[in-house]
Design an enzyme around this catalytic site. Structure first.
Site, short mmCIF file in Angstrom:
data_model
loop_
_atom_site.label_atom_id
_atom_site.label_comp_id
_atom_site.label_asym_id
_atom_site.label_seq_id
_atom_site.Cartn_x
_atom_site.Cartn_y
_atom_site.Cartn_z
N PRO A 90 0.82 -1.22 0.00
CA PRO A 90 0.00 0.00 0.00
C PRO A 90 0.86 1.27 0.00
O PRO A 90 0.36 2.35 -0.31
CB PRO A 90 -0.81 -0.10 1.29
CG PRO A 90 -0.69 -1.52 1.74
CD PRO A 90 0.58 -2.06 1.17
N GLU A 117 1.24 -7.76 8.66
CA GLU A 117 1.38 -6.32 8.90
C GLU A 117 2.44 -5.68 8.02
O GLU A 117 2.54 -4.49 7.92
CB GLU A 117 1.67 -6.06 10.37
CG GLU A 117 0.42 -5.78 11.19
CD GLU A 117 -0.73 -6.75 10.91
OE1 GLU A 117 -0.52 -7.97 11.00
OE2 GLU A 117 -1.83 -6.28 10.59
N ARG A 155 -1.98 -8.38 -21.10
CA ARG A 155 -2.82 -8.04 -22.27
C ARG A 155 -2.18 -6.99 -23.17
O ARG A 155 -2.63 -6.78 -24.29
CB ARG A 155 -4.23 -7.63 -21.84
CG ARG A 155 -4.32 -6.36 -21.03
CD ARG A 155 -5.72 -6.13 -20.51
NE ARG A 155 -6.68 -5.77 -21.53
CZ ARG A 155 -6.72 -4.59 -22.14
NH1 ARG A 155 -5.85 -3.66 -21.84
NH2 ARG A 155 -7.62 -4.35 -23.06
N ASP A 170 -9.19 1.81 -25.64
CA ASP A 170 -9.62 1.48 -24.29
C ASP A 170 -9.65 2.69 -23.38
O ASP A 170 -8.94 3.66 -23.57
CB ASP A 170 -8.64 0.47 -23.66
CG ASP A 170 -8.97 -0.95 -24.08
OD1 ASP A 170 -9.70 -1.11 -25.07
OD2 ASP A 170 -8.47 -1.87 -23.44
C1 ABV Z 1 0.01 -5.39 -0.74
N1 ABV Z 1 -2.90 -3.31 -0.30
S1 ABV Z 1 -1.32 -3.41 -2.26
C2 ABV Z 1 0.02 -6.13 0.43
N2 ABV Z 1 -3.47 -1.76 -1.98
C3 ABV Z 1 -0.93 -5.93 1.40
C4 ABV Z 1 -1.94 -5.01 1.20
C5 ABV Z 1 -1.98 -4.27 0.03
C6 ABV Z 1 -1.00 -4.47 -0.94
C7 ABV Z 1 -2.69 -2.74 -1.47
#
Ligand code: ABV
Length: 246
Positions: A90, A117, A155, A170
């Site tokens: 994230p 975590e 793709r 697209d």
């Molecule tokens: C990778 N949430 S990418 C691992 N938006 C854990 C949670 C996560 C990612 C994302």
């Protein structure tokens, strides 16, 4: 292209790998996707992949050793000292079509799916060459994010999509949302398909579609409409659309 995916849950990828476009691309040798269970790269009796966070706190952190060793073994197998290596997190840069095109230009990719975590920061700092997130929400692991990235990238590879599909029509390629699509029947439960689409007036249809794309983008994604350069004709179509509605 070859893509190596490091994960604690390789079985999660079965659906993606067998689906129509991906399955065909793999059968035709356009992409070679290898799954690696991070647990297989541990050396201890219990195959421990995680540990308590230094400094305390909730949850567990993925240990660096098996991840470093898996990436290094893939590099050795490929005979390469550096393979583009992406940690899904994230905290990464926000994935989009431009990044997908960038990744589609590589011969090899390694994707690391974190869990729990987090992942020991030395993986991000000294092993991965890139960190990517697919959106501002928290998944329980990197697998779903890795699948989104793989799907988008594959793709784009030459030969994967049939020639009937135009990549640059697209959504998001041109910076506008796609126009609405309809198919038969022309009337369903009293809901008519727009008559212009059944008119055979090809110039009129193209104009209507462009106008719908502009209107939807302006209403739903003001962030996108600000970035795209609108022609004089586009501006006319857009103000006409807003006038009709008001
Ligand atoms: C990778 N949430 S990418 C691992 N938006 C854990 C949670 C996560 C990612 C994302």
């Amino acid at each position: 292209m070859r893509i190596d995916i490091l994960t604690l849950f390789p079985e999660m990828f079965a659906g993606l790998l067998s689906c129509s476009i991906m399955g065909r691309a793999r059968e035709r040798g356009l992409v070679d996707i290898r799954l690696h269970d991070i647990r297989d790269y541990t050396h201890d009796k219990h195959h421990v992949v995680d540990d308590y966070p230094y400094g305390g706190g909730a949850g567990m952190v993925l240990k660096p050793e098996p991840i470093f060793e898996a990436v290094e073994l893939v590099g050795k197998e490929l005979g390469l000292s550096a393979v583009p290596t992406i940690l899904l997190t994230p905290q990464g840069r926000l994935f989009n079509q431009e990044i997908a095109r960038e990744l589609a230009g590589y011969q090899h990719l390694i994707l690391i799916c974190g869990h729990y975590e987090g992942v020991d920061e030395r993986v991000a700092e000294h092993l991965a060459s890139d960190e990517i997130s697919i959106g501002d929400y928290v998944l329980s692991g990197g697998e779903v994010a890795a699948m989104a990235v793989v799907d988008c990238v594959v793709r784009l590879l030459p030969g994967v999509l049939g020639s009937e599909v135009s990549l640059d029509e697209d959504s998001h390629i041109e910076g506008l949302l796609e126009y609405p699509q309809y198919t038969r029947p022309p009337m369903y439960r009293g809901l008519a398909a727009p008559s212009i689409l059944l008119s055979g007036d090809h110039a009129g249809i193209a104009r209507w579609r462009r106008q719908q794309s502009l209107l939807r983008t302006a209403k739903r994604r003001p962030d996108l409409i600000e970035k795209v350069v609108l022609s004089q004709e586009d501006k006319k179509l857009l103000s006409e659309a807003f006038e009709i509605k008001s």
